[in-house]
Design an enzyme around this catalytic site. Structure first.
Site, PDB file in Angstrom:
ATOM      1  N   ASP A  73       0.816  -1.202   0.000  1.00 20.81           N
ATOM      2  CA  ASP A  73       0.000   0.000   0.000  1.00 20.81           C
ATOM      3  C   ASP A  73       0.853   1.256   0.000  1.00 20.81           C
ATOM      4  O   ASP A  73       0.421   2.299  -0.493  1.00 20.81           O
ATOM      5  CB  ASP A  73      -0.934   0.009   1.219  1.00 20.81           C
ATOM      6  CG  ASP A  73      -1.991  -1.083   1.150  1.00 20.81           C
ATOM      7  OD1 ASP A  73      -2.613  -1.386   2.180  1.00 20.81           O
ATOM      8  OD2 ASP A  73      -2.190  -1.645   0.059  1.00 20.81           O
ATOM      9  N   GLY A  74       2.037   1.192   0.563  1.00 22.07           N
ATOM     10  CA  GLY A  74       2.891   2.375   0.615  1.00 22.07           C
ATOM     11  C   GLY A  74       3.268   2.899  -0.752  1.00 22.07           C
ATOM     12  O   GLY A  74       3.490   4.099  -0.937  1.00 22.07           O
ATOM     13  N   ASN A  91      -4.242   9.254   2.626  1.00 18.28           N
ATOM     14  CA  ASN A  91      -4.713   8.566   3.817  1.00 18.28           C
ATOM     15  C   ASN A  91      -5.210   9.543   4.875  1.00 18.28           C
ATOM     16  O   ASN A  91      -6.402   9.657   5.084  1.00 18.28           O
ATOM     17  CB  ASN A  91      -3.596   7.700   4.421  1.00 18.28           C
ATOM     18  CG  ASN A  91      -3.664   6.257   3.966  1.00 18.28           C
ATOM     19  OD1 ASN A  91      -4.568   5.868   3.236  1.00 18.28           O
ATOM     20  ND2 ASN A  91      -2.718   5.454   4.399  1.00 18.28           N
TER      21      ASN A  91
END
Lengths: 472, 435
Positions: free
Chosen positions: B187-188, B276
């Site tokens: 996800d990073g 995010n």
């Protein structure tokens, strides 16, 4: 009124006045310089989406640019953020070009046109004549206000006032001779017998969030605008103070009152339609599925209701865990094992769902909340799903008992194997008239009704030295 | 009535045809339609957005969506005499998020590959992918310089192919050179992609190599056909909203100039897009952080505790979920506010509409400064007089879906977070029935 749910309720309030933006805006910000020159990408005006003309608020001279304005964009989508509210309440239009070559495939048939919730106003196509007054019964403090209101509506506004029969048959009202003239001019109806859903132009609620739930239950289709007064403390759904009812009612009659459309859920209970092949036989053998249910009533919708707060499926009087399967858009997403599950609207998120541990959702967010009640699981966090999904709840085949469903705390009934409960967002919201600010008032009632984050504040350090010196 | 067996994916249910449920159309606000009558305004019953990468799934078996994912358009007449005042200047045009598909104005030529560095498992897939893209698809491949300088691949021959371009993070601006993005491994990588593109973001296709991630729906094993489909323009996308954050540091006589800030009116402002969340916390101090939260100019509360998280729906399954928030589907237009260890018995996380403007400042009584971080980066101190302003950005991250936005999310809830996964209570085997 008979059946008043005692669950905690939600509130929204608002008015036609908009909050002014804070006056600390920056000017246009130059972009950070980079080695490689870049041409600035602008979001495109989504005209292709609407298939027609796109309406934008005119640029207001002298107003501050909004904090989030992409001031470099000169295309029209950004004009609206020059108005008092910077965005549509659902957020800015997303840029539909992604990088130099990609974009969203225009699909005009799947575009909805809705009024920005922050700008929704009420208007009358004809002047209202018939008003329904809902009063919480068995509350002595409401008698005088109720009489005052009826007198005002009948004698000064010359309206036809409808009340439920129990409300007007109240002992102390009958004994009041000075009220008898008014009383004889009231129209009464009997709940459960008379259908007044086409006769009412405006609803006035006195005294408590439950009155709004009751109003919602009377109107299973289009709901007339609702004006709700609190007499004691502020409620979630009752933004108006009764003391000023005359001026407030007059303002509403003028038209242009701000309204918030509180979404409701459309719930259907379908008997005996859903079965899992390999489990059906064993379930029947175990006596949990009555044979006649499957054959005679399969597919029948036994109940269809609109709910303003939530649908609760729980274990009823049984001591066993309830065991229900949850489907979303036809796909099994999880099984709820525990006391039950709550499917609620944003309005209902501050009611039973808040008690079950859910986050609280502002009524203007288009969503449905799914919250488990005492789940026997360490990992069952409540979820928030888009408002347009269809949920379905059925008994798990392994369930040891039946489940029970209730709608805004009423119409409680048993759910057997093969029955299913289908839930979507209704297109008939409850239009609640706002008192002050549409968006901000919710926080007021969070603080006053639920004491949201109210605590004694930590005091400032009296030492005049810099905070960094206290860190050692 | 006959029963129609339809195999629904991942489920062994038999659904009898529901003769009583009629498909109800998208209601448009222009007509006063009840839910039973058909509103013939050009909206049709449509199937869910076809996924490009499920060749074996018969579309007829899929759920038929009968209304927009956003919810039905509400009926705007209320009783016989009241209705909504039409205000053409404030009408929103909302495209159904469930039917958003990607299309190319021109065929894509350049692709940025983002690979998690310091992960040896990714080297081989990365090489394969680069070779596939440059040789079979004739694409120009961009990679960050550090990726190429990795000793494990630095002296491979494929690195010196013509179609390879490198850039240096924070120095070179490639935001207009890249047609789409492929992320490998976690996800990073998507957060990194978001940070590079501070305005319009090219479509992102994210692969997982180990286990399924929240933001990485594609399995690398079948990358060739998947990537081909995307290049051909056959993909469903979900627009993951971002927050636009402005950190304004009040002018002070002492204090260094931040390298990325610009001086206007004496104040320094930094603007950033986050995918995010924005986290405001107590930093290295042991004192409670004490920040005031404003919404559209009104003070709504003061957060006393470790801090507060303002997140997107995408970020609701990141730090916010650790702090106790509910999880929000990325298609819900909202902003989530979650306190971190609040010193209060009554601070429940809240979900507010996406169109509001939030502002966070140090409380007057705060004993220490606060620290802000944006998607875990760009950490800086917030002192008295500084402020952080947050709104929803109009530049979302367009993520290519594997099947569709709804299915993908629930799959990753189950697989990444083991959402409500437990041993199921067994059926009663005895004849004794529950009363």
């Amino acid at each position: 009124m008979e059946d008043e749910p005692s669950s905690r309720k939600t509130e929204e309030g608002g008015s036609s006045k908009r909050s002014q933006r804070p006056q600390d805006r920056q000017g246009k910000l130059p972009r950070r310089r980079k080695e490689v020159k870049r041409s600035l990408r602008k979001p495109d005006c989504p005209e292709h989406l609407s298939g027609g003309s796109v309406h934008w608020l005119p640029e207001q001279p002298g107003s501050e640019p909004s904090a989030s304005a992409e001031d470099t964009a000169e295309s029209c989508p950004k004009r609206w953020d020059r108005c008092r509210r910077g965005h549509f309440l659902h957020g800015p239009y997303p840029a539909t070009h992604f990088g130099p070559k990609a974009c969203v495939l225009p699909n005009p048939t799947s575009v909805m046109h809705i009024q920005d919730p922050a700008s929704q106003r009420l208007t009358w196509s004809k002047p209202p004549l018939n008003v329904l007054v809902i009063r919480k019964i068995r509350d002595e403090t409401l008698l005088e206000p109720f009489k005052e209101l009826c007198r005002f509506l009948v004698e000064e506004k010359h309206l036809m006032v409808y009340v439920e029969k129990k409300v007007v048959d109240d002992g102390s009202l009958m004994r009041d001779d000075s009220f008898s003239a008014i009383r004889n001019q009231l129209c009464t109806f009997r709940e459960g017998y008379d259908d007044i859903s086409d006769c009412i132009d405006l609803i006035i609620c006195l005294g408590g969030d439950g009155t709004l739930l009751y109003a919602s239950s009377l109107f299973q289709g289009s709901v007339p605008p609702v004006m709700a007064f609190h007499l004691g403390s502020l409620g979630f759904l009752t933004p108006f103070k009764f003391e000023s009812f005359r001026t407030e009612v007059d303002k509403v009659f003028e038209g242009n009152a701000a309204i918030i459309l509180r979404s409701r859920l459309k719930v259907k209970v379908v008997k005996g339609m859903f079965q899992r092949n390999e489990q059906l036989i064993s379930a029947q053998e175990n006596g949990l599925v009555p044979h006649n249910h499957i054959n005679n009533e399969a597919g029948k919708i036994t109940l269809q209701l609109q709910v303003l707060n939530e649908v609760v499926v729980d274990r009823g009087p049984s001591s066993y865990l309830s065991n229900v399967d949850l489907y979303l858009d036809g796909r099994l997403i999880t099984s709820v094992q525990g006391d039950g599950v709550i499917v609620s609207t944003p309005t209902g998120s501050t009611a039973y769902a808040a008690a079950a541990g859910a986050s609280m959702i502002h009524p203007n967010v288009p969503a449905i909340m799914v919250t488990p009640i005492c789940p026997h699981s360490l990992s069952f966090r409540p979820i928030v799903v888009p408002a347009g999904v269809e949920l379905m709840i059925t008994l798990s085949p392994e369930a040891r008992n039946t489940a029970w469903v209730s709608f805004d705390g009423r119409k409680r009934q048993e759910i057997q194997h093969g029955d299913s409960i289908k839930i979507t967002t209704s297109c008939f919201p409850v239009p609640s008239i706002c008192c002050h600010d549409l968006v901000y008032d919710w926080f007021d009632s969070l603080a006053q009704c639920l004491h949201w984050n109210v605590r004694k504040k930590q005091t400032r350090l009296t030492d005049a030295s810099d905070s960094s010196e206290t860190e050692n | 009535m006959g029963s129609r067996s339809s195999e629904m994916e991942e489920s062994k249910w038999t659904l009898k045809s529901d003769a009583t449920s009629e498909p109800f159309p998208y209601c448009c606000s222009a007509c006063d339609c009840s839910e039973e009558t058909f509103c013939g305004k050009g909206f049709q019953n449509r199937t869910k957005a076809r996924s490009m990468s499920m060749p074996s799934a018969p579309s007829s078996a899929k759920f038929r969506r009968t209304q927009s994912l956003h919810g039905p358009s509400p009926v705007t007449t209320f009783g016989p005499k009241a209705c909504m005042l039409r205000n053409p200047k404030a009408v929103m045009h909302i495209q159904d998020p469930a039917s958003q598909r990607l299309t190319w104005n021109k065929p894509p030529k350049s692709v940025l590959i983002i690979k998690k560095i310091r992960d040896a498992n990714l080297l081989q897939p990365f090489k394969e992918l680069c070779i596939f893209l440059t040789q079979q698809k004739n694409m120009i491949v961009y990679v960050e310089r550090k990726v190429i300088e990795d000793p494990a691949i630095a002296n491979e021959s494929f690195v010196s192919i013509n179609n390879f371009c490198t850039f240096r993070e924070d120095y070179d601006d490639i935001s207009n050179c890249v047609d789409f993005i492929i992320c490998l491994g976690g996800d990073g990588t998507l957060l990194y992609a978001s940070s590079i593109f501070q305005e319009s973001v090219p479509p992102v296709m994210a692969f997982h190599l180990g286990s399924l991630g929240f933001l990485t729906p594609f399995n690398f094993d079948t990358y060739q056909s998947q990537v081909t489909q995307v290049i051909e323009g056959n993909a469903a996308i979900i627009l993951r909203s971002r927050l636009e954050v402005k950190v304004v540091k009040e002018y002070r006589e002492k204090g260094s100039v931040k390298e990325m800030s610009l001086v206007t009116n004496g104040d320094k402002t930094m603007q950033y897009q986050v995918l995010n969340e924005v986290v405001v916390d107590r930093g290295p101090s042991s004192y409670l952080s004490n920040v005031d939260l404003f919404l559209d100019g009104h003070l709504i509360t003061t957060v006393q505790g470790d801090g507060v998280i303002v997140s997107t729906p995408t970020g609701s399954t990141a730090y916010a979920v650790a702090a106790g928030a509910s999880m929000i589907h990325p298609n819900v237009p909202a902003i989530m506010i979650t306190p971190i260890c609040p010193h209060s018995l009554s601070f429940r996380p809240i979900v507010v509409p996406a169109g509001v403007e939030l502002k966070i400042v140090l409380s007057h009584d705060a004993r220490n400064t606060a620290w802000v971080s944006l998607d875990g980066r760009k950490r800086q101190e917030i002192a008295y007089g500084d402020s952080i302003t947050i709104t929803t950005s109009c530049f979302p991250v367009p993520s290519i879906c594997f099947r569709d936005p709804v299915n993908d999310w629930f799959k990753s809830l189950a697989q990444c977070l083991h959402w409500n996964v437990r041993k199921k209570q067994s059926h009663l085997s005895s004849e004794e029935e529950e009363f």
